[in-house]
Design a protein around this motif. Structure first.
Motif, mmCIF file in Angstrom:
data_model
loop_
_atom_site.group_PDB
_atom_site.id
_atom_site.type_symbol
_atom_site.label_atom_id
_atom_site.label_comp_id
_atom_site.label_asym_id
_atom_site.label_seq_id
_atom_site.Cartn_x
_atom_site.Cartn_y
_atom_site.Cartn_z
ATOM 1 N N SER A 197 33.653 21.141 -27.232
ATOM 2 C CA SER A 197 33.977 19.717 -27.085
ATOM 3 C C SER A 197 34.486 19.179 -28.408
ATOM 4 C CB SER A 197 32.744 18.932 -26.621
ATOM 5 O OG SER A 197 31.664 19.117 -27.527
ATOM 6 N N THR A 198 35.182 18.053 -28.339
ATOM 7 C CA THR A 198 35.682 17.406 -29.551
ATOM 8 C C THR A 198 35.308 15.929 -29.493
ATOM 9 O OG1 THR A 198 37.536 18.964 -29.572
ATOM 10 C CG2 THR A 198 37.693 17.061 -31.032
ATOM 11 N N TRP A 199 34.890 15.402 -30.632
ATOM 12 C CA TRP A 199 34.299 14.070 -30.688
ATOM 13 C C TRP A 199 35.066 13.158 -31.642
ATOM 14 C CZ3 TRP A 199 29.393 13.226 -28.171
ATOM 15 C CH2 TRP A 199 28.906 14.367 -27.527
ATOM 16 N N THR A 200 35.090 11.881 -31.297
ATOM 17 C CA THR A 200 35.651 10.865 -32.179
ATOM 18 C C THR A 200 34.582 9.800 -32.408
ATOM 19 O OG1 THR A 200 36.568 9.545 -30.358
ATOM 20 C CG2 THR A 200 37.980 11.265 -31.303
ATOM 21 N N ALA A 258 42.011 14.982 -30.740
ATOM 22 C CA ALA A 258 40.902 15.577 -30.007
ATOM 23 C C ALA A 258 41.371 16.147 -28.671
ATOM 24 C CB ALA A 258 39.803 14.534 -29.783
ATOM 25 N N SER A 259 42.270 15.444 -28.007
ATOM 26 C CA SER A 259 42.807 15.921 -26.731
ATOM 27 C C SER A 259 43.633 17.190 -26.918
ATOM 28 C CB SER A 259 43.667 14.827 -26.077
ATOM 29 O OG SER A 259 42.906 13.676 -25.813
ATOM 30 N N LEU A 260 44.397 17.247 -28.014
ATOM 31 C CA LEU A 260 45.181 18.445 -28.305
ATOM 32 C C LEU A 260 44.274 19.646 -28.577
ATOM 33 C CD1 LEU A 260 47.964 16.948 -30.644
ATOM 34 C CD2 LEU A 260 48.243 17.716 -28.275
ATOM 35 N N VAL A 261 43.168 19.397 -29.287
ATOM 36 C CA VAL A 261 42.218 20.482 -29.568
ATOM 37 C C VAL A 261 41.612 21.006 -28.272
ATOM 38 C CG1 VAL A 261 39.996 21.047 -30.630
ATOM 39 C CG2 VAL A 261 41.691 19.724 -31.912
ATOM 40 N N GLN A 262 41.197 20.088 -27.398
ATOM 41 C CA GLN A 262 40.596 20.515 -26.134
ATOM 42 C C GLN A 262 41.587 21.274 -25.260
ATOM 43 O OE1 GLN A 262 37.179 20.108 -27.180
ATOM 44 N NE2 GLN A 262 37.262 20.421 -24.976
ATOM 45 N N LYS A 263 42.839 20.872 -25.332
ATOM 46 C CA LYS A 263 43.881 21.574 -24.571
ATOM 47 C C LYS A 263 43.985 23.023 -25.030
ATOM 48 C CE LYS A 263 48.783 21.071 -23.319
ATOM 49 N NZ LYS A 263 50.004 20.255 -23.546
ATOM 50 N N GLN A 264 43.905 23.233 -26.332
ATOM 51 C CA GLN A 264 43.960 24.594 -26.866
ATOM 52 C C GLN A 264 42.702 25.380 -26.508
ATOM 53 O OE1 GLN A 264 46.445 26.210 -28.393
ATOM 54 N NE2 GLN A 264 47.773 24.439 -28.142
ATOM 55 N N VAL A 317 36.599 15.347 -24.306
ATOM 56 C CA VAL A 317 36.625 14.488 -25.494
ATOM 57 C C VAL A 317 35.549 13.417 -25.327
ATOM 58 C CG1 VAL A 317 37.986 12.863 -26.846
ATOM 59 C CG2 VAL A 317 39.086 14.892 -25.856
ATOM 60 N N HIS A 318 34.716 13.268 -26.346
ATOM 61 C CA HIS A 318 33.626 12.291 -26.305
ATOM 62 C C HIS A 318 33.674 11.403 -27.538
ATOM 63 C CE1 HIS A 318 31.349 14.701 -23.214
ATOM 64 N NE2 HIS A 318 32.044 15.668 -23.784
ATOM 65 N N GLN A 319 32.840 10.376 -27.512
ATOM 66 C CA GLN A 319 32.659 9.549 -28.702
ATOM 67 C C GLN A 319 31.171 9.391 -28.979
ATOM 68 O OE1 GLN A 319 33.053 5.248 -26.393
ATOM 69 N NE2 GLN A 319 33.688 5.401 -28.497
ATOM 70 N N ALA A 320 30.833 9.244 -30.247
ATOM 71 C CA ALA A 320 29.444 9.012 -30.646
ATOM 72 C C ALA A 320 29.447 8.524 -32.095
ATOM 73 C CB ALA A 320 28.586 10.271 -30.484
ATOM 74 N N GLY A 321 28.284 8.056 -32.535
ATOM 75 C CA GLY A 321 28.184 7.481 -33.875
ATOM 76 C C GLY A 321 27.885 8.501 -34.945
ATOM 77 N N PHE A 322 28.920 9.170 -35.431
ATOM 78 C CA PHE A 322 28.760 10.160 -36.496
ATOM 79 C C PHE A 322 29.010 9.497 -37.848
ATOM 80 C CE2 PHE A 322 30.100 12.615 -32.774
ATOM 81 C CZ PHE A 322 29.085 13.545 -32.708
ATOM 82 N N PRO A 329 42.573 9.508 -39.537
ATOM 83 C CA PRO A 329 42.232 10.081 -38.237
ATOM 84 C C PRO A 329 41.251 11.238 -38.419
ATOM 85 C CG PRO A 329 44.583 9.698 -38.366
ATOM 86 C CD PRO A 329 44.036 9.430 -39.736
ATOM 87 N N SER A 330 40.153 11.207 -37.661
ATOM 88 C CA SER A 330 39.064 12.160 -37.887
ATOM 89 C C SER A 330 38.485 12.631 -36.563
ATOM 90 C CB SER A 330 37.950 11.509 -38.714
ATOM 91 O OG SER A 330 38.440 10.951 -39.911
ATOM 92 N N ILE A 331 38.135 13.906 -36.519
ATOM 93 C CA ILE A 331 37.476 14.463 -35.342
ATOM 94 C C ILE A 331 36.333 15.354 -35.777
ATOM 95 C CG2 ILE A 331 39.524 14.398 -33.852
ATOM 96 C CD1 ILE A 331 39.823 17.442 -34.373
ATOM 97 N N LEU A 332 35.379 15.545 -34.871
ATOM 98 C CA LEU A 332 34.288 16.484 -35.079
ATOM 99 C C LEU A 332 34.300 17.459 -33.907
ATOM 100 C CD1 LEU A 332 30.734 15.778 -36.373
ATOM 101 C CD2 LEU A 332 31.022 17.149 -34.300
ATOM 102 N N VAL A 333 34.436 18.736 -34.210
ATOM 103 C CA VAL A 333 34.553 19.772 -33.186
ATOM 104 C C VAL A 333 33.214 20.475 -33.009
ATOM 105 C CG1 VAL A 333 35.653 21.953 -32.570
ATOM 106 C CG2 VAL A 333 36.988 20.155 -33.682
ATOM 107 N N GLU A 334 32.775 20.612 -31.765
ATOM 108 C CA GLU A 334 31.595 21.433 -31.439
ATOM 109 C C GLU A 334 32.124 22.709 -30.782
ATOM 110 O OE1 GLU A 334 28.606 20.907 -32.323
ATOM 111 O OE2 GLU A 334 28.235 18.738 -32.484
#
Length: 420
Positions: free
Chosen positions: A123-126, A185-191, A203-208, A217-222
């Motif tokens: 998953s990828t998070w914003t 994040a959407s591009l990462v999930q597509k790959q 793609v999710h969101q949470a308080g990181f 622009p920032s993402i967190l990848v799990e």
């Protein structure tokens, strides 16, 4: 006096003409800066599996990602928050990115579930307010890193990573980089879905905290779940780490190319053609649609835009394709999967790009469209090459007795049958 002023103006224009090319050259010649953050490290192990620690998985994939970019992108500067097993405070990680004037911040992590529960997928998070308890738990786990810092209460203004009340600060936060972050994040999930062949957890969101403090622009990848033995083994394998790093790398290239075209109208970034990974058993591509129910309306809109071609018809289908794809039960059938839709499409839907005889099968509540069914793998492979320009993410799948099967196993059986 007037001739004197004219002379000064003339000299000024000449000097500007001499200097401006240098200024413009510096503007366009600026390196694209990406900061790669390997989560945890040092005395903070992150999640712990049966055979490994999260900090080591994160660092391995982060370094592989950075090396791919360094080898192939002369105009990109890679900055690591850590390149070895050391502890870096969360606010220092964001500070490194801000000081580098980064264009992108990519934080690499590995997920986990407690109490011996298992799950699969990447998953990828914003940045944003978690809309579900599950998402809040992910943020709590990642933010608990600050408890390793002696002065965390002062440094993070009393923020308690284990208290749900502390996360209210994210409710009204307006992240001006949200659109770009969600798109990346959407591009990462597509790959992850198509190239890496991993379960797509969306793609999710949470308080990181680490994303909150970064001014780009920032993402967190799990990457997957260290608490699931199968995924832990995969992420610790050389093939698994290489595949996940390559997936993020290809998403980065697509993002960079789009930004260059948007800013200058042209791009020198080359997107390599990549076959889906054959290093791991085929895994169901989608756990659920990436339009997560816990995202904000704006995020859902952005994710939908990232997934849907610009030429998609906006009107509802009038006459859906109703014939589900048929397979010959007596032999293995290969097909080319070209796209996925949450609804059935009409025969003239623009997303099919004029292809006739497209079929679909249903999986996980989604309509997955295929083309060019044949028992001859080589024929299907040739067909795939003819439509690769129209469907860049197309890949080959296989069925036996009407059931989807591992495509690598199907290819092996096809070769044996030919050699008889």
């Amino acid at each position: 006096m007037k001739p004197h002023r004219t002379y000064i103006l003339y000299i000024s224009i000449c000097l500007w003409l001499l200097v401006s090319p240098l200024c413009i050259g510096n503007l366009w010649g600026k390196d694209f800066v990406v900061v790669i953050d390997a989560g945890h490290g040092g005395h903070d192990p992150g999640a712990i599996g049966k055979i490994s620690k999260e900090k080591n998985i994160n660092l391995n994939v982060a370094l592989k990602l950075g090396n791919l970019i360094k080898r192939n992108c002369d105009d990109v500067k890679v900055v690591y928050t850590r390149s070895r097993d050391v502890f870096i405070p969360l606010d220092r990680r964001a500070e490194i990115a801000n000081n580098a004037k980064a264009d992108l911040f990519i934080s690499v992590h590995t997920n986990a579930l407690a109490n011996n529960r298992t799950a699969k997928g990447a998953s990828t998070w914003t940045l944003g307010l978690a809309k579900s308890d599950a998402n809040l738990e992910v943020a709590k786990r990642e933010n608990s890193v600050i408890l390793y810092e002696n002065d965390y209460q002062t440094r993070y203004a009393g923020f308690n990573p284990n208290s749900a009340e502390s996360y209210i600060i994210f409710e009204f936060m307006q992240d001006k980089y949200m659109e770009q972050s969600v798109h990346l994040a959407s591009l990462v999930q597509k790959q992850f879905r198509h190239t890496c062949r991993r379960v797509d957890r969306g793609v999710h969101q949470a308080g990181f905290l680490v994303l909150k403090a970064s001014a780009m622009p920032s993402i967190l990848v799990e990457l997957g779940f260290i608490s699931t033995p199968e995924e832990e083994r995969y992420l610790n394998s050389e093939a698994g780490a290489n595949t996940m790093a390559k997936g993020i790398y290809h998403a980065f290239l697509n993002y960079k190319r789009e930004q260059e075209i948007r800013l200058t109208g042209a791009s020198k970034t080359i997107i390599p053609t990549e076959e889906p990974s054959t290093n791991a058993p085929e895994i169901a591509q989608t756990q659920k649609d990436s339009e997560e129910v816990d995202s904000t309306p704006k995020q859902r809109e952005l994710i939908a835009e990232a997934k849907t071609p610009a030429t998609t018809a906006k009107t509802a289908p009038k006459r859906p394709i109703v014939s589900e794809s048929a397979t010959n039960d007596s032999e293995i059938t290969f097909k080319i999967q070209i796209l996925t839709s949450s609804k059935p499409l009409t025969k003239n839907d623009k997303r099919l790009k004029g292809l006739k005889d497209a079929e679909y099968y249903k999986e996980g509540g989604l309509y997955k469209y295929t083309y060019g069914a044949s028992s001859d793998y080589n024929k299907v492979l040739r067909t795939k090459r003819t439509i690769s320009a129209q469907f860049k993410d197309a890949f080959i799948i296989a069925f036996r007795n009407g059931e989807k099967m591992n495509v690598n196993e199907a290819i092996t059986k096809f070769k044996k049958r030919r050699n008889k």
